[in-house]
Design a protein around this motif. Structure first.
Motif, PDB file in Angstrom:
ATOM      1  N   ALA A 186      11.993  -4.911 -15.403  1.00 59.97           N
ATOM      2  CA  ALA A 186      11.566  -4.300 -14.136  1.00 59.97           C
ATOM      3  C   ALA A 186      12.701  -4.324 -13.112  1.00 59.97           C
ATOM      4  N   GLU A 187      13.926  -4.419 -13.592  1.00 62.19           N
ATOM      5  CA  GLU A 187      15.094  -4.593 -12.729  1.00 62.19           C
ATOM      6  C   GLU A 187      15.170  -3.562 -11.606  1.00 62.19           C
ATOM      7  N   ASP A 188      15.081  -2.286 -11.923  1.00 61.36           N
ATOM      8  CA  ASP A 188      15.197  -1.246 -10.897  1.00 61.36           C
ATOM      9  C   ASP A 188      14.106  -1.377  -9.840  1.00 61.36           C
ATOM     10  N   LEU A 189      12.886  -1.652 -10.287  1.00 61.21           N
ATOM     11  CA  LEU A 189      11.774  -1.803  -9.346  1.00 61.21           C
ATOM     12  C   LEU A 189      12.014  -2.975  -8.406  1.00 61.21           C
ATOM     13  N   VAL A 190      12.447  -4.096  -8.957  1.00 61.52           N
ATOM     14  CA  VAL A 190      12.659  -5.298  -8.136  1.00 61.52           C
ATOM     15  C   VAL A 190      13.760  -5.062  -7.112  1.00 61.52           C
ATOM     16  N   PHE A 246       0.186  -5.609 -11.458  1.00 61.62           N
ATOM     17  CA  PHE A 246       0.218  -4.359 -10.702  1.00 61.62           C
ATOM     18  C   PHE A 246       0.095  -3.219 -11.707  1.00 61.62           C
ATOM     19  N   VAL A 247      -0.874  -2.327 -11.480  1.00 63.39           N
ATOM     20  CA  VAL A 247      -1.128  -1.229 -12.408  1.00 63.39           C
ATOM     21  C   VAL A 247      -1.018   0.092 -11.652  1.00 63.39           C
ATOM     22  N   LYS A 248      -0.201   0.994 -12.168  1.00 68.23           N
ATOM     23  CA  LYS A 248      -0.060   2.314 -11.559  1.00 68.23           C
ATOM     24  C   LYS A 248      -1.310   3.133 -11.859  1.00 68.23           C
ATOM     25  N   ASP A 263       0.812  -1.228   0.000  1.00 63.82           N
ATOM     26  CA  ASP A 263       0.000   0.000   0.000  1.00 63.82           C
ATOM     27  C   ASP A 263       0.840   1.270   0.000  1.00 63.82           C
ATOM     28  N   HIS A 264       1.988   1.249   0.679  1.00 66.28           N
ATOM     29  CA  HIS A 264       2.752   2.477   0.883  1.00 66.28           C
ATOM     30  C   HIS A 264       4.073   2.527   0.118  1.00 66.28           C
ATOM     31  N   LEU A 265       4.751   1.404   0.004  1.00 61.48           N
ATOM     32  CA  LEU A 265       6.060   1.403  -0.659  1.00 61.48           C
ATOM     33  C   LEU A 265       5.944   1.199  -2.163  1.00 61.48           C
ATOM     34  N   LEU A 266       5.161   0.221  -2.593  1.00 60.50           N
ATOM     35  CA  LEU A 266       5.116  -0.116  -4.019  1.00 60.50           C
ATOM     36  C   LEU A 266       4.700   1.050  -4.909  1.00 60.50           C
ATOM     37  N   PRO A 267       3.675   1.848  -4.561  1.00 60.49           N
ATOM     38  CA  PRO A 267       3.336   2.982  -5.420  1.00 60.49           C
ATOM     39  C   PRO A 267       4.510   3.941  -5.647  1.00 60.49           C
ATOM     40  N   LYS A 268       5.260   4.192  -4.590  1.00 55.36           N
ATOM     41  CA  LYS A 268       6.421   5.080  -4.701  1.00 55.36           C
ATOM     42  C   LYS A 268       7.467   4.480  -5.637  1.00 55.36           C
TER      43      LYS A 268
END
Length: 451
Positions: free
Chosen positions: A189-193, A103-105, A56-61
């Protein structure tokens, strides 16, 4: 009520172990008890609360930072990657056939769901009514067309294993299912992971000190006369005590604990990467060392500490050893003093080496990130067999709220052993909060003393 009390105790701040270790050293007996550990059933609630907070809080960022519109995490039963288990709640043992997490922004938030035969209730409701495998992939393609994302992140990476979980077979299946224009929008998605793996959140920081304290508490037990009888106990006995103690607590080490022994008369050379031998019976006057790692509540530790076995009539640690450990702590301070936001692992390593040389400390630095796995992703700060620079992984920048095993060694001449070289090998779990490095559960500043 008992469960609630245990959970509250787990979340409270933990006092430093350093004071306890000092009293243990002076008295030669174990005072500190290993903290209580939740049962598998009791672990579900805190693990899932932490996961929900992260989603809820980290993934969107992180999705904003990585500039992805959609992220696909695709796994098959018995072929799951490490990433999958960081995204699903307890108790989840497998992907159940093929699990497609999406996961959709959406503005400042992230919409999450699955396209799978089985929903993951409370976390990923499914948008597929069931049917054949072809229909499942077709449904995913329909959803992607509906959202029409510009950048679709998939888990492929040349350098980072945790970001390379999409198998060749699933990658081909995904491409077959998608219209060509969406095939061309697939990106790594390397940076995100990496950021997902390395970033620690507030709920995690409430429990991480306790997890580290469990590991350190078991070492304190093992490096005591409760376990070691000089002339009888072997290093293997101590290693297996540590392993079996963790198993008794319901905790699985992520590698086999090991113990090495340094002894007066050993041919220790300055160019040797490591001192100490295995398969020895521990004798009075020996220096012992252990390396231990556990994972609990989905967070891992990595710890190395040193002990000394008293000779007959010896009631304190020799002064030379006290000075040697202090030099090891001095090297730690030099290293952690180089942690600056945005610096790369290679830059931190170089600065540490330069400062250590100026202070006359012969050190080797091989510090790595910690988190969902023991050897985690983020900036590598040296390797024991590569003192820099380390390509790619050493170039990753330092972010705040990331955890590390502050790991390395110093080599020091010991006067009590006719100036024979000894090695102080230290490793403690710590957090960088963006301004300073904080040891999670303290660090070793005095010897474990066995007499």
């Amino acid at each position: 009520m008992t469960k609630f009390i245990i959970y509250i105790l787990l979340l409270v701040s933990v006092c430093s172990l350093e004071a306890v270790s000092a009293s243990t050293v002076k008295q030669g007996v174990v005072i500190e008890k290993v903290p209580g550990v939740l049962s598998p059933r009791e672990r579900v609630e805190p693990i899932n609360k932490i996961l929900k907070y992260r989603l809820d809080h980290l993934l969107p960022k992180l999705m904003q930072e990585s500039d992805l519109d959609m992220w696909l995490v695709i796994n098959r039963e018995y072929g799951e990657d490490a990433l999958f288990y960081t995204l699903v709640p307890e108790p989840t043992f497998a992907a159940r056939r093929t699990t497609l997490l999406v996961f959709v922004k959406e503005g400042d938030s992230v919409e999450r769901f699955s396209v799978s035969r089985y929903p993951i209730k409370g976390f990923y409701e499914t948008r597929w009514k069931g049917g054949t495998v072809e229909e499942q992939w077709g449904r995913l393609a329909e959803i992607i067309e509906d959202y029409d994302p510009e950048k679709i992140g998939i888990n492929v990476s040349q350098e980072w294993a945790v970001a390379d979980g999409l198998t060749q077979g699933l990658y081909k299946r995904l491409n077959r299912a998608l219209p060509q224009k969406y095939q061309q929008r697939l990106v790594s998605a390397e940076d995100l992971v990496i950021r997902w793996f390395e970033t620690r959140t507030k709920p995690e920081l409430k429990v991480y000190p306790q997890i580290v304290k469990v590991a350190r508490g078991v070492i304190a037990e093992a490096f005591s006369d409760q376990v070691i009888t000089p002339g009888v106990t072997t290093d293997q006995d101590v290693s297996w005590y540590i392993r079996e103690r963790f198993e008794e607590l319901g905790l699985k080490p992520w590698f086999q604990p090991y113990v090495t022994v340094q002894r007066q008369g050993d041919d220790n050379r300055k160019d040797s990467p490591f001192f100490g031998k295995s398969d020895r019976t521990i004798q009075p006057g020996d220096i012992i060392h252990t390396d231990v790692g556990i994972c609990y509540l989905k967070l891992c530790t990595d710890t190395q500490e040193m002990g000394y076995v008293a000779r007959f009539g010896e009631y304190s640690v020799p002064q030379g050893l006290t000075k040697a450990l202090a030099e090891g702590n001095q090297w730690q301070d030099i290293l952690t003093g180089q942690f600056k936001l945005g610096r790369s692992g290679n830059e931190i390593l170089k600065a540490t080496q330069e400062e250590s040389n100026q202070q006359g400390i012969f050190s080797s630095t091989y510090t790595h990130p910690l988190g969902f796995v023991g050897h985690a992703v983020g900036p590598t700060i040296g390797m024991w067999d590569n003192q820099g620079p380390t390509p790619i992984k050493g170039d990753w920048p330092l972010y705040k709220n990331t955890a590390y095993a502050i790991e390395g060694n110093v080599k020091v001449e010991l006067p009590e052993w006719d100036n024979q070289l000894i090695q102080i090998m230290l490793e403690q779990s710590a957090l960088y909060d963006g301004e300073r490095v904080i040891y999670l559960g303290g660090r070793q500043t005095e010897w474990h003393f066995i007499r």
